[in-house]
Design an enzyme around this catalytic site. Sequence first.
Site, PDB file in Angstrom:
ATOM      1  N   ASP A   5       0.848  -1.187   0.000  1.00 49.97           N
ATOM      2  CA  ASP A   5       0.000   0.000   0.000  1.00 49.97           C
ATOM      3  C   ASP A   5       0.883   1.235   0.000  1.00 49.97           C
ATOM      4  OD1 ASP A   5      -2.997   0.796   0.308  1.00 49.97           O
ATOM      5  OD2 ASP A   5      -1.891   2.192   1.584  1.00 49.97           O
ATOM      6  N   SER A   6       0.415   2.288  -0.652  1.00 59.35           N
ATOM      7  CA  SER A   6       1.157   3.546  -0.700  1.00 59.35           C
ATOM      8  C   SER A   6       0.208   4.712  -0.491  1.00 59.35           C
ATOM      9  CB  SER A   6       1.867   3.720  -2.055  1.00 59.35           C
ATOM     10  OG  SER A   6       2.810   2.705  -2.279  1.00 59.35           O
TER      11      SER A   6
END
Length: 210
Positions: A76-77
Site C-alpha cells: 500500500d502507498s
Amino acid sequence: MRFVLASASPARLSVLRSAGIEPLVRVSGVDEDAVTRALPAPSPTEVVTALATAKADAVVAEIAHEVPDGVVVGCDSMLLTPDGEIVGKPGTAEVAAERWKRNAGSRGELITGHSIVRLRGGEVTGRADGHLGTTVRFGEPTDAELDAYLATGEPLHVAGGFTLEGFGGWFIEGVDGDPSSVLGISLPLTRKLLAEVGVSVTTLWNKPSA
C-alpha cells in the site's frame, strides 16, 4: 515456490516482471476505509503497513490451498503532502486537481508499506512487514497541462494522484530515495522482507530456458 502479488496494480506487476519475477496476481478486495477507521490515531506509516497486512492476509485466506508453498505480498502507498495530510487515491478529477494545485512546485513523501506472508504446506510459517518513504519533487504543470492530465483519468486511481511511469512522469521533477517504491513496490524492501521469512529473492527469479 510462487510469488503471489495481492494487488491489481499494473505498475507493481510491471516492476516485478522487469525485475525477473512473474507473480500470481490475486486481488484482496479489502475495504481500505474500514481498515483505516479501525486504527486508533495512526501514524502514516502505521496506516500503509496495516493496509498492506490486511491485503496480504485476505489473499492468504483464499489461496493457501492453491499455493501451499509460496509468499504472499501485500502493498500500500499513500502520499504525505507538504502540509502534513496523508492521502491515497483521489477518486475524482476534482480532488486530483485540488491536490495537484496544492502540491505543485513542492515536495511530498510517498510512504509505502509492504507485508509478506510465507506459506509452507498451506500453513503460515513466517511474516514480515516494513515501510519506507521516498521524497517526490512535483513540477508545476500549466492549467492546460493539468486539465489534459486529468482528462486521461490516470491520476484518479493512483496513490497521491500521480505516476512516474505514465502521463504523470512529465510533471515529476525527481525523486529522492527508492524509485521502485514510487511505482508501488519497493524492490530493496521486498528483498529484505523476503530474507526475514527465509526466502532469497533470487530463488524466485524466472529461469531462462535451456
